[in-house]
Scaffold this motif. Structure first.
Motif, PDB file in Angstrom:
ATOM      1  N   TYR A 283       0.797  -1.229   0.000  1.00  0.00           N
ATOM      2  CA  TYR A 283       0.000   0.000   0.000  1.00  0.00           C
ATOM      3  C   TYR A 283       0.835   1.287   0.000  1.00  0.00           C
ATOM      4  CZ  TYR A 283      -4.615  -2.063   0.121  1.00  0.00           C
ATOM      5  OH  TYR A 283      -5.767  -2.704  -0.236  1.00  0.00           O
ATOM      6  N   PRO A 284       1.941   1.385   0.759  1.00  0.00           N
ATOM      7  CA  PRO A 284       2.723   2.635   0.700  1.00  0.00           C
ATOM      8  C   PRO A 284       3.396   2.891  -0.644  1.00  0.00           C
ATOM      9  CG  PRO A 284       3.151   1.470   2.750  1.00  0.00           C
ATOM     10  CD  PRO A 284       2.389   0.529   1.871  1.00  0.00           C
ATOM     11  N   HIS A 285       3.387   1.903  -1.547  1.00  0.00           N
ATOM     12  CA  HIS A 285       3.945   2.121  -2.880  1.00  0.00           C
ATOM     13  C   HIS A 285       2.870   2.519  -3.893  1.00  0.00           C
ATOM     14  CE1 HIS A 285       7.783  -0.475  -2.096  1.00  0.00           C
ATOM     15  NE2 HIS A 285       7.651   0.556  -1.281  1.00  0.00           N
ATOM     16  N   ILE A 286       1.622   2.659  -3.423  1.00  0.00           N
ATOM     17  CA  ILE A 286       0.554   3.167  -4.285  1.00  0.00           C
ATOM     18  C   ILE A 286       0.533   4.680  -4.106  1.00  0.00           C
ATOM     19  CG2 ILE A 286      -1.876   3.034  -4.900  1.00  0.00           C
ATOM     20  CD1 ILE A 286      -1.995   0.289  -3.686  1.00  0.00           C
TER      21      ILE A 286
ATOM     22  N   GLN B  63       0.776   9.376  -0.599  1.00  0.00           N
ATOM     23  CA  GLN B  63       1.228   8.001  -0.349  1.00  0.00           C
ATOM     24  C   GLN B  63       0.294   7.316   0.640  1.00  0.00           C
ATOM     25  OE1 GLN B  63       5.013   7.686   1.716  1.00  0.00           O
ATOM     26  NE2 GLN B  63       5.463   5.727   0.746  1.00  0.00           N
ATOM     27  N   LEU B  64      -0.256   6.152   0.240  1.00  0.00           N
ATOM     28  CA  LEU B  64      -1.106   5.392   1.154  1.00  0.00           C
ATOM     29  C   LEU B  64      -0.284   4.830   2.307  1.00  0.00           C
ATOM     30  CD1 LEU B  64      -3.403   3.355  -1.283  1.00  0.00           C
ATOM     31  CD2 LEU B  64      -3.828   5.593  -0.245  1.00  0.00           C
ATOM     32  N   GLU B  65      -0.914   4.725   3.473  1.00  0.00           N
ATOM     33  CA  GLU B  65      -0.259   4.112   4.616  1.00  0.00           C
ATOM     34  C   GLU B  65      -0.426   2.598   4.569  1.00  0.00           C
ATOM     35  OE1 GLU B  65      -1.451   5.800   8.306  1.00  0.00           O
ATOM     36  OE2 GLU B  65      -0.658   7.797   7.823  1.00  0.00           O
ATOM     37  N   GLU B  66       0.384   1.890   5.338  1.00  0.00           N
ATOM     38  CA  GLU B  66       0.300   0.433   5.412  1.00  0.00           C
ATOM     39  C   GLU B  66      -1.079   0.020   5.898  1.00  0.00           C
ATOM     40  OE1 GLU B  66       2.303  -2.464   4.154  1.00  0.00           O
ATOM     41  OE2 GLU B  66       3.831  -1.356   5.242  1.00  0.00           O
TER      42      GLU B  66
ATOM     43  N   TRP C 249       5.204  20.989   3.437  1.00  0.00           N
ATOM     44  CA  TRP C 249       4.256  20.580   4.466  1.00  0.00           C
ATOM     45  C   TRP C 249       3.813  19.143   4.244  1.00  0.00           C
ATOM     46  CZ3 TRP C 249      -0.392  19.179   2.290  1.00  0.00           C
ATOM     47  CH2 TRP C 249      -0.751  19.785   1.077  1.00  0.00           C
ATOM     48  N   ARG C 250       3.292  18.530   5.289  1.00  0.00           N
ATOM     49  CA  ARG C 250       2.691  17.191   5.227  1.00  0.00           C
ATOM     50  C   ARG C 250       1.381  17.208   5.981  1.00  0.00           C
ATOM     51  NH1 ARG C 250       8.150  14.468   5.815  1.00  0.00           N
ATOM     52  NH2 ARG C 250       8.565  13.593   3.749  1.00  0.00           N
ATOM     53  N   ARG C 251       0.426  16.393   5.510  1.00  0.00           N
ATOM     54  CA  ARG C 251      -0.874  16.311   6.182  1.00  0.00           C
ATOM     55  C   ARG C 251      -1.400  14.886   6.093  1.00  0.00           C
ATOM     56  NH1 ARG C 251      -5.267  19.278   7.856  1.00  0.00           N
ATOM     57  NH2 ARG C 251      -4.195  21.256   7.446  1.00  0.00           N
ATOM     58  N   ALA C 252      -1.972  14.404   7.204  1.00  0.00           N
ATOM     59  CA  ALA C 252      -2.648  13.110   7.223  1.00  0.00           C
ATOM     60  C   ALA C 252      -4.016  13.266   6.567  1.00  0.00           C
ATOM     61  CB  ALA C 252      -2.791  12.607   8.651  1.00  0.00           C
ATOM     62  N   CYS C 253      -4.306  12.412   5.578  1.00  0.00           N
ATOM     63  CA  CYS C 253      -5.566  12.484   4.831  1.00  0.00           C
ATOM     64  C   CYS C 253      -6.142  11.077   4.686  1.00  0.00           C
ATOM     65  CB  CYS C 253      -5.331  13.097   3.449  1.00  0.00           C
ATOM     66  SG  CYS C 253      -4.550  14.726   3.459  1.00  0.00           S
ATOM     67  N   ALA C 254      -7.193  10.959   3.888  1.00  0.00           N
ATOM     68  CA  ALA C 254      -7.798   9.652   3.622  1.00  0.00           C
ATOM     69  C   ALA C 254      -8.103   9.525   2.143  1.00  0.00           C
ATOM     70  CB  ALA C 254      -9.065   9.453   4.448  1.00  0.00           C
ATOM     71  N   ASN C 255      -8.172   8.277   1.669  1.00  0.00           N
ATOM     72  CA  ASN C 255      -8.480   7.982   0.270  1.00  0.00           C
ATOM     73  C   ASN C 255      -9.573   6.926   0.244  1.00  0.00           C
ATOM     74  OD1 ASN C 255      -7.809   8.074  -2.669  1.00  0.00           O
ATOM     75  ND2 ASN C 255      -7.340   5.920  -2.309  1.00  0.00           N
ATOM     76  N   TRP C 256     -10.676   7.209  -0.488  1.00  0.00           N
ATOM     77  CA  TRP C 256     -11.795   6.287  -0.501  1.00  0.00           C
ATOM     78  C   TRP C 256     -11.699   5.226  -1.580  1.00  0.00           C
ATOM     79  CZ3 TRP C 256     -15.219   5.347   3.140  1.00  0.00           C
ATOM     80  CH2 TRP C 256     -15.461   6.322   4.111  1.00  0.00           C
ATOM     81  N   ALA C 257     -10.907   5.447  -2.625  1.00  0.00           N
ATOM     82  CA  ALA C 257     -10.820   4.471  -3.709  1.00  0.00           C
ATOM     83  C   ALA C 257     -10.017   3.262  -3.247  1.00  0.00           C
ATOM     84  CB  ALA C 257     -10.174   5.107  -4.938  1.00  0.00           C
TER      85      ALA C 257
ATOM     86  N   ALA D  28      -4.614   4.191  -6.857  1.00  0.00           N
ATOM     87  CA  ALA D  28      -3.788   5.343  -6.525  1.00  0.00           C
ATOM     88  C   ALA D  28      -4.605   6.407  -5.794  1.00  0.00           C
ATOM     89  CB  ALA D  28      -3.175   5.917  -7.798  1.00  0.00           C
ATOM     90  N   PRO D  29      -4.002   7.127  -4.845  1.00  0.00           N
ATOM     91  CA  PRO D  29      -4.730   8.137  -4.070  1.00  0.00           C
ATOM     92  C   PRO D  29      -5.340   9.213  -4.960  1.00  0.00           C
ATOM     93  CG  PRO D  29      -2.569   7.706  -3.097  1.00  0.00           C
ATOM     94  CD  PRO D  29      -2.599   6.995  -4.413  1.00  0.00           C
ATOM     95  N   ASP D  30      -6.529   9.638  -4.587  1.00  0.00           N
ATOM     96  CA  ASP D  30      -7.210  10.713  -5.297  1.00  0.00           C
ATOM     97  C   ASP D  30      -6.974  12.042  -4.593  1.00  0.00           C
ATOM     98  OD1 ASP D  30      -8.382   9.476  -7.461  1.00  0.00           O
ATOM     99  OD2 ASP D  30     -10.211   8.945  -6.376  1.00  0.00           O
ATOM    100  N   PHE D  31      -6.480  13.017  -5.313  1.00  0.00           N
ATOM    101  CA  PHE D  31      -6.558  14.412  -4.891  1.00  0.00           C
ATOM    102  C   PHE D  31      -6.542  15.257  -6.159  1.00  0.00           C
ATOM    103  CE2 PHE D  31      -1.973  13.721  -5.029  1.00  0.00           C
ATOM    104  CZ  PHE D  31      -1.496  14.879  -5.620  1.00  0.00           C
ATOM    105  N   PHE D  32      -7.091  16.450  -6.086  1.00  0.00           N
ATOM    106  CA  PHE D  32      -7.276  17.264  -7.278  1.00  0.00           C
ATOM    107  C   PHE D  32      -6.853  18.700  -7.001  1.00  0.00           C
ATOM    108  CE2 PHE D  32     -10.371  13.854  -7.202  1.00  0.00           C
ATOM    109  CZ  PHE D  32     -10.221  13.284  -8.449  1.00  0.00           C
ATOM    110  N   VAL D  33      -6.221  19.331  -7.974  1.00  0.00           N
ATOM    111  CA  VAL D  33      -5.871  20.742  -7.872  1.00  0.00           C
ATOM    112  C   VAL D  33      -6.847  21.531  -8.735  1.00  0.00           C
ATOM    113  CG1 VAL D  33      -4.087  22.492  -8.149  1.00  0.00           C
ATOM    114  CG2 VAL D  33      -3.449  20.152  -7.517  1.00  0.00           C
TER     115      VAL D  33
END
Length: 331
Positions: free
Chosen positions: A225-228, A242-245, A273-281, A285-290
């Motif tokens: 998972y951390p390599h996704i 980066q997904l967590e284990e 900066w770094r922030r703890a987030c969540a991914n529903w998929a 690969a993690p979803d985020f959008f600019v």
């Protein structure tokens, strides 16, 4: 089973996609993969070009068989990076270990095949230059190359890099680098770090270690998972998710998969900066959008959409999504 569409792109009023045209309700049938083009307005089929070495028999070298949540359902997560289209050209690998072929977008006819591009695994395009990740013959290492899209002439080729893998099963051998193109630099993943090359010369500019490196694959999905990872270059920053284990897969059904979102300076590689987030998929690969200079992601509990400043990481907007995310599993 394996998704029947590997990739879809659009250019010049046309849709281009790689699709398995075999019967979708019978899992044991061999794949019938093709690159297809349609009119993006009315869906009219413009042309079809068969692809022989694709699907489970292409990247697994296995016989077609039914195997729940395995076998036919396993695919390299980077497979969608092999098709790029412009108004005048379509660049694609017409097979899993094939070179880059240039097609006419209106007819599907082959215009040329790029020399020394066999086993290309990722393709980017900008201003008549292709940026390729090419697997070394007989190994898993990669070389990054810049190629003149009009002539096929190699402008530069990088040193050898390992890439990373997202699987602990038979697909472990298929590593990838997640090419990401910035204004002056080209970013990619190798071993346990983000590497930066000068886009004009291919010379290495710097490296930044990942926040986390995977040690074991999750038992059910066999993902590291951390390599996704998802990378996006926006303005002067590189955004790195980066997904967590994952220890217990069922725990992700009701709150998503936890991930770390990091912002790096595109010039220096400094962590902004770094922030703890969540991914529903799930398992992707993690979803985020600019959008409008805001980075949209989910809070660490998964129930609030956050609009962040890309440079400071400060929260600019919050949108509650708990009522949309209250059913668990697929969304």
């Amino acid at each position: 089973m394996l998704p029947n569409i590997s990739v879809i792109v659009s250019a010049g009023g046309r849709l281009f996609y790689i699709m398995d045209e075999s019967h979708t309700s019978i899992d044991m049938l061999p794949g019938r993969w093709s690159l297809l083009a349609r009119d993006a307005f009315n869906g009219l089929l413009l042309w079809r070009r068969p692809i022989k070495q694709w699907g489970a028999t292409g990247w697994n070298q296995q016989k077609v068989r039914w195997e729940p949540h395995g076998g036919l359902s396993r695919f390299p997560l980077q497979i969608h990076r092999r098709l790029v289209a412009t108004e005048s050209d379509v660049f694609v690998t017409l097979g899993f270990n094939a070179p880059v072929t240039v097609l006419d977008p209106g007819t599907g006819e082959i215009k040329r095949t790029l020399p020394n591009s066999a086993s290309t695994e990722e393709i980017l395009y900008r201003n008549d230059i292709l940026y390729l990740s090419i697997k070394e013959t007989g190994g898993s290492g990669k070389r990054i190359a810049a190629v003149d899209a009009r002539t096929g002439r190699f402008l530069w080729t990088s040193d050898l890099y390992e890439g990373i893998t997202t699987r602990s099963d038979e697909l472990k051998q298929h590593t990838h680098v997640n090419l990401t193109l910035g204004e002056k630099n080209l970013f990619f993943l190798s071993t346990d770090r983000v590497t930066c090359l000068d886009v004009k010369t291919g010379k290495r500019q710097g490296q930044v270690p990942f926040p986390t490196r995977a040690e074991t694959g999750e038992k059910y999905t066999q993902y590291y998972y951390p390599h996704i990872i998802t990378m996006v270059c926006h303005g002067g920053v590189v955004l790195f998710a980066q997904l967590e284990e994952v220890v217990n897969l069922k725990s992700t059904f009701s709150r998503g998969t936890r991930m770390k979102l990091t912002s790096l300076s595109a010039e220096t590689g400094e962590v902004l900066w770094r922030r703890a987030c969540a991914n529903w998929a799930h398992g992707s690969a993690p979803d985020f959008f600019v959008i409008d200079n805001r980075v949209w992601t989910f809070s660490d509990d998964g129930f609030t959409a956050l609009g962040l400043d890309p440079v400071s990481g400060g929260i600019k907007m919050k949108v509650p999504v708990d009522k949309a995310m209250d059913i668990g599993h697929h969304h």
